[in-house]
Design an enzyme around this catalytic site. Structure first.
Site, PDB file in Angstrom:
ATOM      1  N   HIS A 174       0.851  -1.184   0.000  1.00 24.21           N
ATOM      2  CA  HIS A 174       0.000   0.000   0.000  1.00 24.21           C
ATOM      3  C   HIS A 174       0.889   1.238   0.000  1.00 24.21           C
ATOM      4  CE1 HIS A 174       1.045   0.500   4.216  1.00 24.21           C
ATOM      5  NE2 HIS A 174       0.608  -0.714   4.485  1.00 24.21           N
TER       6      HIS A 174
HETATM    7  P1  TYD Z   1      -1.594  -2.621   7.951  1.00 26.72           P
HETATM    8  O1  TYD Z   1      -1.032  -1.244   8.028  1.00 26.72           O
HETATM    9  O2  TYD Z   1      -2.498  -2.946   6.802  1.00 26.72           O
HETATM   10  O3  TYD Z   1      -0.415  -3.706   7.980  1.00 26.72           O
HETATM   11  P2  TYD Z   1       0.756  -3.966   6.932  1.00 26.72           P
HETATM   12  O4  TYD Z   1       0.881  -2.742   6.094  1.00 26.72           O
HETATM   13  O5  TYD Z   1       1.959  -4.235   7.750  1.00 26.72           O
HETATM   14  O6  TYD Z   1       0.396  -5.160   6.126  1.00 26.72           O
HETATM   15  O7  TYD Z   1      -2.343  -2.919   9.331  1.00 26.72           O
HETATM   16  C1  TYD Z   1      -2.823  -4.201   9.666  1.00 26.72           C
HETATM   17  C2  TYD Z   1      -3.962  -4.028  10.641  1.00 26.72           C
HETATM   18  O8  TYD Z   1      -3.509  -3.394  11.836  1.00 26.72           O
HETATM   19  C3  TYD Z   1      -5.099  -3.195  10.095  1.00 26.72           C
HETATM   20  O9  TYD Z   1      -6.316  -3.787  10.500  1.00 26.72           O
HETATM   21  C4  TYD Z   1      -4.976  -1.870  10.791  1.00 26.72           C
HETATM   22  C5  TYD Z   1      -4.258  -2.212  12.081  1.00 26.72           C
HETATM   23  N1  TYD Z   1      -3.344  -1.145  12.530  1.00 26.72           N
HETATM   24  C6  TYD Z   1      -3.685  -0.369  13.622  1.00 26.72           C
HETATM   25  O10 TYD Z   1      -4.758  -0.538  14.247  1.00 26.72           O
HETATM   26  N2  TYD Z   1      -2.805   0.616  14.027  1.00 26.72           N
HETATM   27  C7  TYD Z   1      -1.637   0.840  13.379  1.00 26.72           C
HETATM   28  O11 TYD Z   1      -0.871   1.751  13.777  1.00 26.72           O
HETATM   29  C8  TYD Z   1      -1.315   0.044  12.231  1.00 26.72           C
HETATM   30  C9  TYD Z   1      -0.040   0.257  11.464  1.00 26.72           C
HETATM   31  C10 TYD Z   1      -2.194  -0.941  11.838  1.00 26.72           C
END
Ligand code: TYD
Length: 146
Positions: A56
């Site tokens: 992303h």
């Molecule tokens: P995401 O940023 O999509 O993970 P990655 O980019 O590492 O694959 O986040 C995964 C999940 O965690 C999503 O449901 C949102 C949650 N999240 C939070 O609640 N707080 C945060 O600071 C982050 C980074 C993610």
């Protein structure tokens, strides 16, 4: 940060390393070792072998990614070119500017990725569709040419 720091491009930042026979110590202070005020710290760990994280972009958020333990690859794309960084030292951080498509892969066993960001969590910040990201980059570039 040095005044010539260019916050529009990805780059490796070297943190202080204070060597000691009892073990090394490194430190990050906001606006000093990282080029922003720190609003959030999160970490990624226990990633199963072969899995990837991310895929992303953030619209306005800047971050620094640090391999506190183990190693992994951070792959960035700015819509034109790809950048690949293998992170494997806890005294290096990768500055990732806003509007970079990014994913993290090749996590070693027991690796720990620490991420410091200049904004709190906000899901409105995410672009999760690569086509939408490329279109937004083109629109940004066009508006800069006007
Ligand atoms: P995401 O940023 O999509 O993970 P990655 O980019 O590492 O694959 O986040 C995964 C999940 O965690 C999503 O449901 C949102 C949650 N999240 C939070 O609640 N707080 C945060 O600071 C982050 C980074 C993610």
């Amino acid at each position: 940060m040095p005044p010539e720091f260019d916050s529009s491009i990805p780059q490796i930042i070297q943190f202080p390393k204070i060597p000691d026979e009892r073990g090394n110590l490194s430190v990050i202070e906001q606006c000093n070792q990282v080029p922003f005020e720190i609003q959030r710290v999160y970490w990624i760990y226990d990633v199963p072998g072969g899995d990837m994280r991310g895929a992303h972009a953030y619209k306005t958020l800047n971050e620094v990614i640090i391999a506190i333990s183990g190693s992994y690859d951070v792959v960035l794309h700015d819509g034109t070119r790809e950048y690949r960084y293998q992170l494997n030292r806890s005294y290096y951080g990768l500055f990732v500017p806003k509007m970079m498509w990014r994913h993290i892969e090749n996590f070693s066993t027991n690796s720990l990725a620490l991420i410091v960001a200049d904004q709190p969590y906000n899901q409105q910040e995410y672009i999760r569709d690569y086509t939408e990201f490329v279109q937004q980059k083109k629109a940004d570039a066009a508006s800069h040419r006007i």
